[in-house]
Design a protein around this motif. Structure first.
Motif, PDB file in Angstrom:
ATOM      1  N   GLU A 256       0.839  -1.205   0.000  1.00  0.00           N
ATOM      2  CA  GLU A 256       0.000   0.000   0.000  1.00  0.00           C
ATOM      3  C   GLU A 256       0.874   1.255   0.000  1.00  0.00           C
TER       4      GLU A 256
ATOM      5  N   GLN B  70       2.301   1.779  -3.415  1.00  0.00           N
ATOM      6  CA  GLN B  70       1.291   2.330  -4.328  1.00  0.00           C
ATOM      7  C   GLN B  70       1.162   3.837  -4.141  1.00  0.00           C
TER       8      GLN B  70
ATOM      9  N   LYS C 191       1.639  -0.029  -9.138  1.00  0.00           N
ATOM     10  CA  LYS C 191       0.218   0.248  -9.306  1.00  0.00           C
ATOM     11  C   LYS C 191      -0.559  -1.055  -9.223  1.00  0.00           C
ATOM     12  N   LYS C 192      -1.788  -0.942  -8.805  1.00  0.00           N
ATOM     13  CA  LYS C 192      -2.636  -2.109  -8.628  1.00  0.00           C
ATOM     14  C   LYS C 192      -3.407  -2.422  -9.914  1.00  0.00           C
TER      15      LYS C 192
ATOM     16  N   LYS D 260      -7.273  -7.148  -7.307  1.00  0.00           N
ATOM     17  CA  LYS D 260      -6.989  -7.606  -5.953  1.00  0.00           C
ATOM     18  C   LYS D 260      -5.787  -8.560  -5.930  1.00  0.00           C
TER      19      LYS D 260
ATOM     20  N   PHE E 134      -0.302  -6.586  -9.015  1.00  0.00           N
ATOM     21  CA  PHE E 134       0.307  -5.263  -9.171  1.00  0.00           C
ATOM     22  C   PHE E 134       1.276  -5.255 -10.354  1.00  0.00           C
TER      23      PHE E 134
END
Length: 241
Positions: free
Chosen positions: A40, A43, A49-50, A53, A56
């Protein structure tokens, strides 16, 4: 080594644009909470970047802006599970590669025996259909040939006659073992596929036993493909018209 440091070192080895998940980072199940927090933070500072779920990528920066995840690598994540093939590309994108059409597909279709797949991430748009048989690395190309026979009237910019000729060339190029296998897989496909494969193989005079394929067909059922005997001389033996 702390989880955050482990993730940082792992990410340094991952190419830009290549999707990755927890398993690629070597994260143990009891460290998932700490890993989620570390990811997190990465990010937030723009390092990663995601995609979805638990998935990445490291964005690649160019003079035109940031590039999204590699579409081919992203698709592979859904075609394989634990290193084993569980799905394969079918539909118009496959038929393009088989030389059946020059049209490019804007949406990829995959066949899977498991849960249906739907992806809409950047340029990658994927839908799925159920495969007729279990998929392996050894059989998925043969299943793609059978899919082409199933869709032979729907392939864009390709007449049935053109498709039959092309598929005949591809089937003739198979090994004897592969030819026998494709006949066995065809038994799980609709009648029109069984009939058309039988007619093509018989016309090629490949000396294969087609009895099981023929007896699987209802002798009263006609297969309408709009093809003439002059174009495929064996059609009457397979109730094709």
């Amino acid at each position: 080594m702390k989880v955050a440091e482990q993730i940082r070192k792992s990410i340094e080895r991952i190419p830009e644009g290549q999707p990755f998940g927890y398993a690629d980072l070597g994260i143990e199940a009891n460290d998932f909470f700490s890993a989620a927090k570390a990811l997190e933070r990465l990010q937030k500072n723009g390092t990663i970047k995601k995609v979805s779920k638990g998935l990445f990528y490291i964005p690649r920066k160019t003079i035109f802006g940031e590039l999204g995840p590699d579409s081919n690598e992203l698709l592979k994540r859904y075609l394989f599970e634990d290193g084993k093939r569980v799905a394969y590309e079918t539909g118009f994108s496959l038929y393009n590669r088989l030389g059946l059409t020059t049209q490019m597909a804007f949406k990829i279709k995959v066949a899977t025996r498991g849960n249906l797949i739907k992806i809409n991430i950047g340029a990658l748009k994927v839908s799925s259909v159920k495969s007729y048989v279990n998929i392996t690395e050894q059989n998925y190309q043969l299943l793609g040939y059978l899919d082409a026979l199933k869709d032979i009237k729907r392939i864009p910019d390709c007449s049935v006659v053109q498709a039959v000729r092309r598929m005949g060339f591809l089937i003739k190029d198979l090994t004897t073992k592969e030819r026998k296998e494709i006949i066995q897989y065809a038994l799980f496909y609709p009648a029109r596929v069984r009939a058309l494969l039988g007619a093509i193989v018989e016309n090629l005079n490949l000396k294969l036993n087609l009895d099981e394929l023929k007896t699987s067909l209802n002798p009263l059922t006609k297969v309408n493909l709009g093809i003439k005997e002059a174009e495929l001389p064996t059609i009457k033996n397979w109730n094709i018209e």
